[in-house]
Structures are given as C-alpha cells and as structure tokens.
Design a protein around this motif. Structure first.
Motif, PDB file in Angstrom:
ATOM      1  N   ASP A 174     -30.357  33.924 -35.613  1.00 55.57           N
ATOM      2  CA  ASP A 174     -31.161  34.187 -36.804  1.00 55.57           C
ATOM      3  C   ASP A 174     -32.352  35.028 -36.354  1.00 55.57           C
ATOM      4  O   ASP A 174     -33.201  34.572 -35.593  1.00 55.57           O
ATOM      5  N   GLU A 281     -31.227  31.366 -42.219  1.00 57.81           N
ATOM      6  CA  GLU A 281     -29.960  30.648 -42.172  1.00 57.81           C
ATOM      7  C   GLU A 281     -29.202  30.691 -43.490  1.00 57.81           C
ATOM      8  O   GLU A 281     -28.020  30.352 -43.554  1.00 57.81           O
ATOM      9  N   TYR A 289     -22.141  29.822 -37.208  1.00 59.52           N
ATOM     10  CA  TYR A 289     -23.517  29.409 -36.959  1.00 59.52           C
ATOM     11  C   TYR A 289     -23.634  28.858 -35.538  1.00 59.52           C
ATOM     12  O   TYR A 289     -22.628  28.432 -34.951  1.00 59.52           O
ATOM     13  N   PRO A 291     -24.748  25.853 -32.832  1.00 61.50           N
ATOM     14  CA  PRO A 291     -24.657  24.401 -32.967  1.00 61.50           C
ATOM     15  C   PRO A 291     -25.812  23.851 -33.786  1.00 61.50           C
ATOM     16  O   PRO A 291     -26.916  24.426 -33.805  1.00 61.50           O
ATOM     17  N   ALA A 292     -25.588  22.758 -34.471  1.00 58.13           N
ATOM     18  CA  ALA A 292     -26.580  22.169 -35.371  1.00 58.13           C
ATOM     19  C   ALA A 292     -27.922  21.987 -34.677  1.00 58.13           C
ATOM     20  O   ALA A 292     -27.996  21.528 -33.533  1.00 58.13           O
ATOM     21  N   GLY A 293     -28.974  22.375 -35.386  1.00 59.30           N
ATOM     22  CA  GLY A 293     -30.323  22.202 -34.873  1.00 59.30           C
ATOM     23  C   GLY A 293     -30.847  23.364 -34.052  1.00 59.30           C
ATOM     24  O   GLY A 293     -31.993  23.333 -33.594  1.00 59.30           O
ATOM     25  N   HIS A 294     -30.029  24.405 -33.873  1.00 59.00           N
ATOM     26  CA  HIS A 294     -30.447  25.553 -33.075  1.00 59.00           C
ATOM     27  C   HIS A 294     -30.372  26.825 -33.928  1.00 59.00           C
ATOM     28  O   HIS A 294     -29.361  27.074 -34.591  1.00 59.00           O
ATOM     29  N   ASN A 311     -22.834  27.035 -23.924  1.00 60.15           N
ATOM     30  CA  ASN A 311     -23.830  27.413 -24.926  1.00 60.15           C
ATOM     31  C   ASN A 311     -25.206  27.445 -24.283  1.00 60.15           C
ATOM     32  O   ASN A 311     -25.625  26.456 -23.679  1.00 60.15           O
ATOM     33  N   HIS A 313     -29.248  28.027 -25.095  1.00 57.12           N
ATOM     34  CA  HIS A 313     -30.264  28.082 -26.148  1.00 57.12           C
ATOM     35  C   HIS A 313     -31.613  28.414 -25.511  1.00 57.12           C
ATOM     36  O   HIS A 313     -32.058  27.731 -24.591  1.00 57.12           O
TER      37      HIS A 313
END
Length: 367
Positions: A174, A281, A289, A291-294, A311, A313
C-alpha cells in the motif's frame, strides 16, 4: 569473507533526497565509515552541514556542495550514489564514470537496470566497465525491489530446496503513505484517468528492462536459460475519491496497479517478478493483499520440494513505506566494505558475501 577495514573507509554521499537522507545518517553513525564529502542539488542545501541535513545534532564539518569535480578530487574509497537516476541516465553516467575513472568505488541505487550487470544493455554497461578498468574501481547497483527481494531473498530461500519448479517474487504494498507523486506516482500512473495513455512503466520493453535482469540472474543461479521475457500489467480504477499522502485520486482514475515479468523456460513461466501496488487498502479489493495486519510484504514463493514461502515486512506496525526507504539506504551503505574489497569491475550481489553487517550493532551491546 570481507575483513573489517583497519581504518574507516572514506565515503562521499551523493544526494540528500528520500534515500540519501537516510544513507547519509547511516554513514555518519557507522564506526567503519568516514563521511568526507556530500553532494546536494537543491540550492537551499548548499553550504549546510551534513548532520543538519539528516536530522543529527553534532556537526560533522562536512558541508554540502554541488561541485562534482571537487568531490571526485577527494579520492574517496567509495561514493554512495542515491540520486534519482532513471529519468536522467546520461547525466548519471557522467557522474559515475568520473568517480570510477578516478579510482573511487561506487555503490548506487540509481540505474536499476544494472542490478544484474551481465544482462544490462551495452550503452549503459560499456562506459562504466571502461571507467572501472581505467580507475581500477568497482561498482554495485542495489536496492530493495528491484534488488534484495529479487536476488538475495530467493537465493537464500532456494538453499532449502531439493527441487525448484517455479520461483515467484512479489511486492504487495500500500503506497498511500509514500509522498512521492512526482516520480513514483507518475511512473506508476496513479491518479491517471482510466482512458489516459499508459505511463512509461508500461511501455513495451520497460518492465523487462527493469526486472528482467533479476529474472536472468535467478536463471543463471539455477543453471537454466530463459527463452523469453513476458510482460503483463493491469490497472484498477476507483469508483470513489481517495485521499492519501501520495495524492488525491478522483473517481474514474487509477488507484492500483498490478504488473509482472515472467521468465519462460520450456514455454512455461518458471521465474516471475510481480508487483501489486495500491493507494489505501480499499483499492483493488480482489487483488492479493499482504498477510493480515501488514500494509506491505516482499514475498518469495518457491514451488518444488519442499514448497517455501518467505515473507519480509519492513517496519512492522509502523510506516512500511518509510521502512522501505530506510532499508534501501541500508542495503547500499552496508555493501560499501565488501564493494571496496572486491575485484574491479561491474558486480552484482552474487559477487559479494552474504554477510554485510559490519558495525550495525552499536552502543552497550557491543560489549
């Protein structure tokens, strides 16, 4: 293994922009590097101390100049070249060949077409190779993507493999907090009307010239030959206004892009470089997308035995785009000792040791 230099390496920082601000600070804080020169193109920065330009308090005594020849004459061990270069490659070539011919090594985040230099185009590669020979100097082009995510990360992942059927490298980010509408926004076509001409990134051959070197680099490592590079791209148009740091996107205009370069072996895409970039988002809800929360991920998927997913981050829980800028600066600065110790010529990450962490642990923990 690269040895820690007995004396700090003398370094020139070239630029103080998005990446340059962070590489400048990194150089100043490193116990193995000594800042001896600083280039700035903005007239408001000329004559100001390096510390002031990167948010540090203690003056360095090194002030910014726009005199390239004076910086070349310093005879530094290395120049960190983080100026934006893809829109002005001829000017960048003049800068870099001047340093190399004078014997100053180069680590650059510009000219990303040369991250895997063996597959760079002759008009770029040959003048730099000649300058390296003249000065006995070494040059590395590096970055995050193109760069780390497409060379170091997949090569590290494949060390766990018995068999590799396919490698996919993805950036899913994003970009809403990335305040760079003038370059990234224009290049990617964010904010364009749905019926506008495609941005330069999607002109035929541009994606392949930018990410194709990484495809070929992985193919070389795997011992296979890429028969064809196949490009693809898509855009997503927002039905509602989007406001973010990058820009304001009106309804009917582009707020997400997806593109890729596939390396075909035996007629099948076996090495893939793919981007999914959106503004907030809410954009392109049907596309992949992180992974959740990133808000972002650099991902490597290896299909084979065993299957592998890695992955990465940057700045988890914080501003991923800022983390990407800092990491881009870091991968360049951390390579300086290894580049200075390498044989002359144009090199890639595959020519350097994996460990490039000298001087990173500072303060009480160093004992």
């Amino acid at each position: 293994m690269t040895q820690t230099p007995s004396q700090p390496l003398r370094v020139v920082q070239f630029s103080t922009g998005h990446v340059g601000e962070h590489s400048l600070r990194h150089i100043i804080e490193s116990p193995h590097l000594e800042l001896v020169g600083l280039h700035a193109s903005n007239p408001t920065k000329i004559g100001r101390d390096a510390a002031e330009l990167c948010g540090l308090d203690a003056p360095t005594g090194v002030v910014a100049t726009d005199d390239r020849d004076a910086l070349v004459a310093l005879g530094a061990d290395c120049v960190l070249y983080t100026a934006q270069g893809e829109t002005r490659p001829r000017e960048v070539l003049e800068d870099l060949t001047a340093f190399l011919a004078a014997g100053t090594n180069v680590v650059s985040t510009a000219l990303i077409w040369l991250i895997h230099p063996a597959h760079g185009e002759a008009w770029l590669r040959e003048p730099l190779e000649a300058a390296c020979r003249e000065g006995g100097a070494t040059m590395l082009v590096t970055g995050i993507d193109p760069g780390f995510s497409g060379d170091v990360l997949p090569l590290a992942a494949m060390r766990l493999s018995q068999r590799v059927d396919k490698v996919t490298v993805q950036e899913i980010f994003d970009y809403a907090t990335y305040d760079d509408a003038e370059f990234t926004g224009v290049t990617f076509g964010f904010g364009q009307h749905a019926d506008a001409e495609p941005p330069v990134l999607f002109w035929p051959g541009v994606l392949a010239s930018t990410w194709g070197g990484l495809v070929h680099g992985l193919a070389d490592a795997l011992g296979v030959e890429v028969e064809e590079l196949r490009e693809s791209h898509d855009t997503w148009v927002t039905p509602e206004r989007i406001d973010c740091a990058m820009m304001t996107v009106e309804p009917g205009h582009v707020a997400a892009i997806r593109f890729g370069v596939e390396g075909l072996v035996g007629g099948e895409p076996v090495i893939v470089m793919e981007h999914v970039n959106r503004l907030t988002e809410a954009a392109a809800p049907d596309w992949p997308y992180p992974p959740a929360g990133h808000p972002g991920v650099h991902r490597v998927l290896v299909e084979g035995r065993p299957g592998i997913e890695v992955n990465v981050h940057l700045e988890p829980g914080g501003d991923t785009n800022l983390g990407g800028i800092v990491a881009t600066a870091a991968t360049a600065v951390n390579a300086v000792p290894a580049v200075c110790a390498a044989a002359p010529g144009l090199i890639g990450q595959q020519d350097l040791p994996l460990a490039q962490a000298q001087g990173l642990m500072r303060g009480p923990m160093r004992g």
